[in-house]
Write an enzyme that holds these catalytic residues in place. Structure first.
Site, PDB file in Angstrom:
ATOM      1  N   ASP A  98      53.437  33.034  30.207  1.00  0.00           N
ATOM      2  CA  ASP A  98      53.207  34.299  30.891  1.00  0.00           C
ATOM      3  C   ASP A  98      54.408  34.570  31.790  1.00  0.00           C
ATOM      4  O   ASP A  98      54.844  33.687  32.529  1.00  0.00           O
ATOM      5  CB  ASP A  98      51.941  34.199  31.753  1.00  0.00           C
ATOM      6  CG  ASP A  98      51.105  35.446  31.693  1.00  0.00           C
ATOM      7  OD1 ASP A  98      51.660  36.523  31.972  1.00  0.00           O
ATOM      8  OD2 ASP A  98      49.910  35.344  31.378  1.00  0.00           O
ATOM      9  N   ASP A 196      53.573  40.272  31.807  1.00  0.00           N
ATOM     10  CA  ASP A 196      52.551  40.888  32.645  1.00  0.00           C
ATOM     11  C   ASP A 196      52.954  42.304  33.069  1.00  0.00           C
ATOM     12  O   ASP A 196      54.082  42.505  33.554  1.00  0.00           O
ATOM     13  CB  ASP A 196      52.387  40.002  33.888  1.00  0.00           C
ATOM     14  CG  ASP A 196      51.174  40.346  34.698  1.00  0.00           C
ATOM     15  OD1 ASP A 196      50.062  40.130  34.203  1.00  0.00           O
ATOM     16  OD2 ASP A 196      51.338  40.851  35.834  1.00  0.00           O
ATOM     17  N   GLU A 252      52.227  43.346  28.195  1.00  0.00           N
ATOM     18  CA  GLU A 252      50.998  43.993  28.647  1.00  0.00           C
ATOM     19  C   GLU A 252      51.388  45.347  29.214  1.00  0.00           C
ATOM     20  O   GLU A 252      52.220  45.427  30.118  1.00  0.00           O
ATOM     21  CB  GLU A 252      50.314  43.136  29.712  1.00  0.00           C
ATOM     22  CG  GLU A 252      48.972  43.695  30.122  1.00  0.00           C
ATOM     23  CD  GLU A 252      48.503  43.192  31.476  1.00  0.00           C
ATOM     24  OE1 GLU A 252      47.292  43.170  31.694  1.00  0.00           O
ATOM     25  OE2 GLU A 252      49.349  42.851  32.337  1.00  0.00           O
ATOM     26  N   HIS A 325      41.531  37.153  29.896  1.00  0.00           N
ATOM     27  CA  HIS A 325      41.090  36.706  31.218  1.00  0.00           C
ATOM     28  C   HIS A 325      40.782  37.862  32.166  1.00  0.00           C
ATOM     29  O   HIS A 325      40.355  37.625  33.299  1.00  0.00           O
ATOM     30  CB  HIS A 325      42.167  35.803  31.838  1.00  0.00           C
ATOM     31  CG  HIS A 325      43.432  36.566  32.122  1.00  0.00           C
ATOM     32  ND1 HIS A 325      44.242  37.056  31.121  1.00  0.00           N
ATOM     33  CD2 HIS A 325      44.001  36.964  33.289  1.00  0.00           C
ATOM     34  CE1 HIS A 325      45.248  37.709  31.669  1.00  0.00           C
ATOM     35  NE2 HIS A 325      45.132  37.671  32.983  1.00  0.00           N
ATOM     36  N   ASP A 326      41.044  39.097  31.747  1.00  0.00           N
ATOM     37  CA  ASP A 326      40.771  40.267  32.592  1.00  0.00           C
ATOM     38  C   ASP A 326      39.564  41.068  32.107  1.00  0.00           C
ATOM     39  O   ASP A 326      39.257  42.118  32.679  1.00  0.00           O
ATOM     40  CB  ASP A 326      41.985  41.214  32.594  1.00  0.00           C
ATOM     41  CG  ASP A 326      43.190  40.620  33.306  1.00  0.00           C
ATOM     42  OD1 ASP A 326      42.998  39.795  34.221  1.00  0.00           O
ATOM     43  OD2 ASP A 326      44.325  40.987  32.938  1.00  0.00           O
TER      44      ASP A 326
HETATM   45  C1  NOJ Z   1      47.663  41.666  34.642  1.00  0.00           C
HETATM   46  C2  NOJ Z   1      47.087  40.294  34.585  1.00  0.00           C
HETATM   47  O1  NOJ Z   1      46.569  40.060  33.308  1.00  0.00           O
HETATM   48  C3  NOJ Z   1      46.060  40.217  35.685  1.00  0.00           C
HETATM   49  O2  NOJ Z   1      45.259  39.063  35.607  1.00  0.00           O
HETATM   50  C4  NOJ Z   1      46.761  40.340  36.998  1.00  0.00           C
HETATM   51  O3  NOJ Z   1      45.817  40.420  38.034  1.00  0.00           O
HETATM   52  C5  NOJ Z   1      47.638  41.592  37.063  1.00  0.00           C
HETATM   53  N1  NOJ Z   1      48.369  41.819  35.872  1.00  0.00           N
HETATM   54  C6  NOJ Z   1      48.629  41.482  38.185  1.00  0.00           C
HETATM   55  O4  NOJ Z   1      49.585  40.513  37.875  1.00  0.00           O
END
Ligand code: NOJ
Length: 555
Positions: A98, A196, A252, A325-326
């Site tokens: 990551d 990210d 992302e 994970h989100d």
């Molecule tokens: C996306 C990540 O997947 C998430 O877990 C994080 O809180 C935010 N970006 C900020 O880095």
């Protein structure tokens, strides 16, 4: 279309904190991951995407990095990392790290230097500083996106928490330092990066005010998403780092349009391989707010996924995911985690893994892990969840009961409960006290029982992965959505040369009739995979509750 290993791979995401604890401190770690590599090999995945394991004060569980070239003590040491990488490579599993470079932690050395200010300070412009907040932007984790710093006596921008100051990518030295760090990791032998919120790195000139939305928050999207220098910086990164290695990249990208994604992933543009889009995750949300318990409309979900399948068909490449994970657990959100738990978990897997793109499996998805009902807000650990609970119950008129229902439906902690390895205490995740509650359903839902049962969800995923590895049709075949309006059936066709697939997925608990499309009529069909006992084939099919079946046709 160029053929490459990352198009033919299946990626497995590990959220290290919740995967496997080797030393009994209640927190997953690198040695824990190494101990489970044979499990992953058994599943058949090709690549691990490791969520952050770097030094961090853990304001956002490691997405706030204080040293990009050090491992967080909770997770082990750099030697542990090297061993993990080595052991993974021995098993032909690649590791993608990551890369969190839209922001750092406020405890990163660059920020500590930057906040000192001073004309000759080489770090003074590493972050976005202003005398007064220049606009009304709000952070994704609630509150103003500007924070006053007592040391520098200025405000800095943070699109996430105030402990996650945004780097100033317009400062050349920042970019150089980031590329240097990326090259260091590549030289170590890693196999790529998941980047990210990478499309937030270039902010609009002048940092203009956002408009107030009917829900009462300000919309900064136009000024932070895929900003003026975004593509230029990605191309520079390609030139300085990516082009030198045989690696995999996935960015992302918040609020990304298909047009932008075509540019990012276009093969001739030298940017990234894939993006993570959020459109299908936002299905059913109103006004961009995720805190609801709305049921999604299948026709809408299909329309979104179809747009992406078609949009990146010629140029670019899709990443395919339901879980990370989100996000809440897909089997709870899009399936039925009670009566049709096993059927719907397998159905969702089929629907995703038969599409065109690179599939991602998030830890626990392969054993059907579900959302968790927490009794109290104090059981939650996630900063987004905790901040939203406060704002929505105190300022937005949600009752605590309704907000708890919203958290059960959508909180990121649903994905972050410990991996359920077996039926022993704490699901075999730790011998200590887990950092977050274990889902009590671990006595039924766990890897050990899934490995034992030939017809399990795990073994079904294994079969899907195996099928993809042996089939150009599944990897490279064209996609065509069928019956777009149907609110129960998600069906599509894949085709390449003289081979075709018909994928039929029932997203409902009802028995539904499905007519095979004309183009496949009078052809001999063979069942490739299905989540029920095989039933006789006919052109008028009965599809059972949450059934998934894939037929293969050769001319
Ligand atoms: C996306 C990540 O997947 C998430 O877990 C994080 O809180 C935010 N970006 C900020 O880095």
């Amino acid at each position: 279309m160029k053929k490459t290993w990352w198009k033919e791979s299946v990626i497995y995401q590990i959220y290290p904190r919740s995967f496997c604890d080797s030393n009994g401190d209640g927190i997953g770690d690198l040695n824990g991951i190494t101990s489970k590599l044979d499990y992953l090999k058994e599943l058949g995945i090709d690549v691990i995407w490791l969520s952050p394991v770097y030094a961090s004060p853990l304001d956002d569980n490691g997405y706030d990095i204080s040293d990009y070239q050090a491992i967080l003590g909770d997770f082990g040491t750099m030697e542990d990392f090297d061993r993990l990488l080595d052991e993974a490579h021995k098993r032909s599993i690649r590791i993608v790290m990551d890369l969190v470079v839209n922001h750092t932690s406020d405890e990163h050395a660059w920020f500590l230097e930057s906040r000192k200010g001073g004309e000759d300070n080489p770090y003074k412009d590493y972050y976005i500083w202003r005398e007064t907040p220049p606009n009304n932007w709000e952070a994704y984790f609630q509150g103003s996106a500007w924070e006053y710093d007592k040391v520098r006596k200025m405000y800095y921008l943070h699109l996430f928490s105030k402990k996650q100051p945004d780097l100033n990518w317009d400062c050349e030295a920042v970019r150089k330092d980031v590329y240097k760090m990326m090259n260091w990791w590549m030289e170590k032998g890693i196999d790529g990066f998941r980047m990210d919120v990478i499309n937030l790195i270039s902010k609009a000139e002048g940092l203009p005010d956002g408009e107030k939305t009917p829900l009462g928050y300000t919309e900064k999207r136009d000024f932070v998403v895929c900003g003026p220098h975004f593509h230029e910086y990605l191309q520079e990164m390609d030139h300085e780092v990516l082009s030198k290695y045989d690696l995999m990249t996935v960015g992302e990208c918040i609020d990304v349009s298909i047009e932008e994604a075509q540019k990012i992933t276009g093969e001739d543009r030298h940017e990234l391989n894939m993006v993570f889009t959020f459109d299908h995750m936002d299905v059913g949300n109103e006004g961009g707010c995720k805190w609801n318990t709305n049921r999604f409309a299948l026709s809408e979900l299909k329309a979104i996924l179809n747009c992406w399948q078609m949009g990146l068909k010629e140029k670019g490449w899709n990443s395919l995911y339901w879980d990370n994970h989100d996000q809440p657990r897909a089997v709870s959100r899009f399936g039925n985690d009670e009566m049709w738990w096993e059927e719907s978990a397998k159905m969702l897997a089929t629907c995703l893994h038969m599409m065109k793109g690179t599939p991602y499996v998030f830890q626990g998805e392969e054993i059907g892990m579900t959302n968790i009902r927490m009794d109290s807000i104090d059981d939650y650990r996630d900063i987004e969840t905790l901040n939203a609970y406060k704002v929505y119950t105190e300022q937005m008129g949600y009752t605590p009961e309704h907000m708890m229902d919203c958290l059960y439906a959508k909180s990121r902690d649903n994905a972050r409960t410990p991996m359920q390895w077996d039926a022993s205490a704490n699901a075999g995740f730790t011998t200590g006290t887990p950092w977050i509650r274990v889902n009590p359903n671990y006595t039924k839902i766990n890897a050990e029982s899934q490995l034992r049962d030939e017809a399990s969800i795990f073994n079904y995923y294994k079969e899907l992965i195996h099928l993809r590895h042996g089939s150009e049709l599944i990897v490279y075949g064209e996609f065509e959505l069928l019956c777009p309006e149907d609110e129960k059936i998600f069906a599509y066709r894949r085709y390449l040369g003289d081979e075709q697939l018909l994928v039929i997925c029932n997203f409902s608990a009802d028995e539904v009739q499905f007519t095979v499309p004309d183009i496949l009529k009078e052809k001999k069909a063979e069942l490739l995979i299905g989540n029920y006992a095989e039933a006789a084939y006919s052109e008028e099919l009965t599809v059972r509750p949450y059934e998934a079946k894939v037929y293969y046709y050769k001319k």
